[in-house]
Design a protein around this motif. Structure first.
Motif, short mmCIF file in Angstrom:
data_model
loop_
_atom_site.label_atom_id
_atom_site.label_comp_id
_atom_site.label_asym_id
_atom_site.label_seq_id
_atom_site.Cartn_x
_atom_site.Cartn_y
_atom_site.Cartn_z
N CYS A 85 -22.89 11.08 1.66
CA CYS A 85 -23.82 10.46 2.62
C CYS A 85 -23.17 9.36 3.44
CB CYS A 85 -25.01 9.87 1.87
SG CYS A 85 -26.09 11.12 1.19
N LYS A 86 -22.12 8.74 2.92
CA LYS A 86 -21.51 7.65 3.67
C LYS A 86 -21.01 8.12 5.03
CE LYS A 86 -18.66 7.12 0.16
NZ LYS A 86 -18.77 8.41 -0.57
N ALA A 87 -20.74 9.41 5.17
CA ALA A 87 -20.25 9.92 6.46
C ALA A 87 -21.35 9.89 7.51
CB ALA A 87 -19.71 11.33 6.30
N ILE A 119 -13.85 16.32 -7.98
CA ILE A 119 -12.55 16.09 -7.33
C ILE A 119 -12.68 15.41 -5.96
CG2 ILE A 119 -11.48 17.98 -8.62
CD1 ILE A 119 -11.58 19.67 -6.05
N GLY A 120 -13.86 14.81 -5.69
CA GLY A 120 -14.01 13.98 -4.50
C GLY A 120 -14.05 14.76 -3.21
N GLY A 121 -13.94 14.00 -2.12
CA GLY A 121 -13.98 14.61 -0.78
C GLY A 121 -12.62 14.51 -0.14
N GLY A 122 -12.62 14.38 1.18
CA GLY A 122 -11.35 14.09 1.85
C GLY A 122 -10.83 15.15 2.80
N ILE A 123 -11.47 16.33 2.85
CA ILE A 123 -10.91 17.38 3.71
C ILE A 123 -11.03 16.93 5.18
CG2 ILE A 123 -10.81 19.85 4.19
CD1 ILE A 123 -12.52 20.36 1.74
N GLY A 178 -17.60 14.91 3.12
CA GLY A 178 -18.49 14.20 4.03
C GLY A 178 -18.10 14.54 5.46
N ARG A 179 -16.95 14.01 5.87
CA ARG A 179 -16.46 14.20 7.23
C ARG A 179 -16.40 15.68 7.63
NH1 ARG A 179 -12.68 10.47 9.37
NH2 ARG A 179 -12.23 9.91 7.22
N TRP A 180 -15.93 16.52 6.68
CA TRP A 180 -15.72 17.93 6.99
C TRP A 180 -17.03 18.62 7.39
CZ3 TRP A 180 -16.98 22.87 5.33
CH2 TRP A 180 -16.10 23.90 5.70
N GLY A 187 -8.46 10.32 -1.06
CA GLY A 187 -8.34 9.78 0.30
C GLY A 187 -9.16 10.63 1.25
N SER A 188 -9.09 10.28 2.52
CA SER A 188 -9.95 10.92 3.50
C SER A 188 -9.12 11.40 4.68
CB SER A 188 -10.97 9.87 3.96
OG SER A 188 -12.11 10.46 4.50
N GLN A 189 -9.70 12.34 5.45
CA GLN A 189 -9.03 12.93 6.62
C GLN A 189 -7.67 13.54 6.21
OE1 GLN A 189 -9.93 14.07 9.29
NE2 GLN A 189 -8.24 14.13 10.69
N SER A 197 -23.04 5.99 10.83
CA SER A 197 -23.13 5.32 9.52
C SER A 197 -22.39 3.98 9.49
CB SER A 197 -22.61 6.24 8.41
OG SER A 197 -21.22 6.49 8.55
N MET A 198 -21.46 3.78 10.39
CA MET A 198 -20.71 2.52 10.41
C MET A 198 -21.08 1.66 11.62
SD MET A 198 -16.92 3.82 9.25
CE MET A 198 -16.19 2.20 9.01
N ALA A 199 -22.10 2.06 12.34
CA ALA A 199 -22.48 1.32 13.55
C ALA A 199 -23.03 -0.06 13.19
CB ALA A 199 -23.53 2.11 14.33
N PHE A 258 -5.97 2.48 4.87
CA PHE A 258 -7.32 1.96 4.64
C PHE A 258 -8.29 3.02 4.13
CE2 PHE A 258 -6.88 -1.79 7.82
CZ PHE A 258 -6.00 -2.40 6.94
N ILE A 259 -7.93 4.30 4.28
CA ILE A 259 -8.83 5.33 3.75
C ILE A 259 -8.16 6.14 2.64
CG2 ILE A 259 -10.42 5.49 5.71
CD1 ILE A 259 -8.87 7.81 6.81
N SER A 260 -7.09 5.58 2.08
CA SER A 260 -6.41 6.20 0.95
C SER A 260 -6.87 5.49 -0.31
CB SER A 260 -4.91 6.04 1.16
OG SER A 260 -4.23 6.39 0.00
N1 LLP Z 1 -16.30 10.86 -2.38
C1 LLP Z 1 -15.91 9.59 -2.53
C2 LLP Z 1 -15.94 8.99 -3.86
C3 LLP Z 1 -15.49 8.86 -1.43
O1 LLP Z 1 -15.10 7.60 -1.60
C4 LLP Z 1 -15.51 9.45 -0.15
C5 LLP Z 1 -15.10 8.69 1.03
C6 LLP Z 1 -15.95 10.78 -0.03
C7 LLP Z 1 -16.33 11.46 -1.18
C8 LLP Z 1 -16.04 11.50 1.28
O2 LLP Z 1 -14.83 11.58 1.94
P1 LLP Z 1 -14.68 12.53 3.22
O3 LLP Z 1 -14.90 13.92 2.78
O4 LLP Z 1 -15.69 12.11 4.22
O5 LLP Z 1 -13.31 12.28 3.70
N2 LLP Z 1 -14.74 5.09 6.98
C9 LLP Z 1 -13.52 5.89 6.86
C10 LLP Z 1 -13.62 6.88 5.74
C11 LLP Z 1 -13.87 6.24 4.40
C12 LLP Z 1 -14.06 7.24 3.31
C13 LLP Z 1 -14.46 6.58 2.05
N3 LLP Z 1 -14.76 7.47 0.99
C14 LLP Z 1 -13.27 6.58 8.18
O6 LLP Z 1 -14.02 6.38 9.12
O7 LLP Z 1 -12.28 7.31 8.33
#
Ligand code: LLP
Length: 422
Positions: free
Chosen positions: A56-58, A236-240, A283-285, A200-202, A384-386, A158-160
């Protein structure tokens, strides 16, 4: 419809700008559904005993919660506010993962009161507080331990998050993990289901996921041998990663996760471990490329022989990513599609900060005041970051699908800006 217009999920972006005003976040429901369905087909249905939780943070709103829940996804939440939003959207609370490196006592109590499906415990302070309150309420909460696998990911620092020197999780030092696990097993009202990591992310490649997985499976083996603890779940988290600018690659689900799953199956077999339930948390993906932000061009300033600044009516308040992470974006002039590029310009936001530049040096057709600029891939970590920096009201969010549009978040007003003030 004028063929020089940008069409997104069947809708004219200039018409939307006129109808709802700018800046405007536009989200394509078709794109979100397409991603959810790829996850369903190539991960959830392909591998038994798997779950996918949308981070949801995305991007979180009531409507997004409803859409992804309907598609069979769970939710990754990281604050009382995200839990509350999911609750209000009617998401079954069992579907929630609750993260955070410093959950407040109020949030911990909320997780218990709402019976959140999994609490991802980050530290001993939280473990004890959660157990105390669960005992008081006479419930058993299912938990995962967040571990820091000690791997680097190839992304902005910062996103690792997977490296040892991190504020997140429990460092995987055998001297401490054994004690942590024993402690969790001794807790009267907690049930330890397994482990979680997020590297990490991206990320365009899965090498850090593979490295972290190897570390996690070794941990699973060690705790089975030393404590008799069988890991039932591994998150195994997100990050794709996604596509922002030329050269970026958005991996497919299969490309990214098949090797990870193969490694897991192989390693579990090798060590005589049962394959745990696997959860991913993209999230991002899911939402990143589904978003476009529309701006109206205002001032245009040419500094002879240096650069041309094109001022737009938004900026770091609606998209802080360029300033925070040097994030790069691509854009077009929505009312001049198909015209050849003519000049190199820099897109400046309207905030009172020199770092408020949305895009440095982009080639566009001749830009004029009143043009509608459309910035791509703004669906994740923008709304979400606005912020309200410079007392700028947050833009509206419009969902588009197959030529129809609907408002899902209304634009903030000046009244909203002072509504909480006494
Ligand atoms: N799971 C956990 C525990 C996380 O900390 C995160 C992202 C995700 C999943 C989702 O990651 P994603 O699939 O979206 O990469 N504000 C930064 C990104 C911070 C991500 C923090 N954690 C940006 O704008 O690039």
């Amino acid at each position: 419809m004028d063929k020089q217009e940008l069409i997104f999920d069947g809708c004219s972006m200039t018409e939307l700008a006129a109808k709802y005003g700018t800046p405007l976040y536009v989200m394509s429901e078709s794109s979100i559904l397409e991603r959810c369905r790829e996850i369903k087909k190539d991960f959830l249905e392909k591998y038994p005993n798997t779950r996918a939780a949308f981070a949801c943070k995305a991007f979180q709103s009531l409507e997004i919660c409803r859409i992804v829940t309907k598609e069979g996804l769970s939710l990754d939440t990281v604050s009382g506010g995200e839990i509350y939003t999911a609750f209000k959207a009617g998401v079954p609370m069992e579907n929630l993962y609750f993260h955070g490196n410093n959950k407040s006592l109020e949030e911990i109590r909320m997780a218990v009161d709402y019976r959140v499906g999994r609490v991802v415990v980050d530290n001993l302070y939280e473990l004890e507080a959660l157990n105390d309150y669960a005992r008081e309420k006479n419930v058993t909460m299912k938990i995962l331990y967040r571990i820091t696998p000690g791997v680097d990911s190839h992304t902005h620092k910062f996103i690792s998050t997977g490296q040892l020197d991190s504020k997140f999780g429990i460092p995987l030092d055998t001297r401490v993990t054994g004690a942590y696990i024993k402690k969790a097993l001794d807790m009267s009202n907690l049930e330890l289901m397994g482990f979680h990591f997020h590297v990490g992310s991206q990320l365009a490649v899965n090498d850090s996921h593979l490295a972290a997985l190897a570390v996690a499976v070794n941990l699973m083996r060690d705790v089975k041998n030393s404590l008799g603890f069988e890991t039932q779940e591994l998150n195994i988290g997100g990050g794709i990663g996604i596509h922002y600018v030329e050269g970026d690659h958005r991996p497919t689900v299969s490309e990214f996760l098949d090797p990870v799953m193969k490694e897991l199956y192989d390693k579990c077999e090798k060590h005589g471990l049962a394959v745990p339930l696997v959860t991913i948390e993209p999230g991002r993906w899911i939402v990143g490329e589904a978003g476009i932000t529309l701006y109206t061009v205002g001032s245009i300033k040419e500094i002879h022989n240096i650069r041309k600044y094109v001022g737009v009516d938004g900026g770091m308040a609606d998209n802080p990513r360029p300033g925070l992470y040097e994030a790069k974006y691509n854009a077009v002039i929505a009312n001049k599609m198909g015209l050849p590029t003519k000049e190199k310009v820099t897109i400046a936001g309207k905030c009172c900060e020199s770092s408020d530049i949305l895009i440095w040096d982009i080639e566009l057709p001749e830009v004029e005041s009143g043009d509608i600029l459309a910035v791509f891939s703004t669906g994740a970590y923008n709304y979400s970051m606005a912020s309200n920096y410079n007392r700028i009201p947050r833009p509206a969010v419009v969902m588009v699908k197959d030529g129809s549009d609907r408002l899902i978040v209304r634009r903030e007003t000046y009244e909203d800006l002072i509504a909480k003030e006494i």
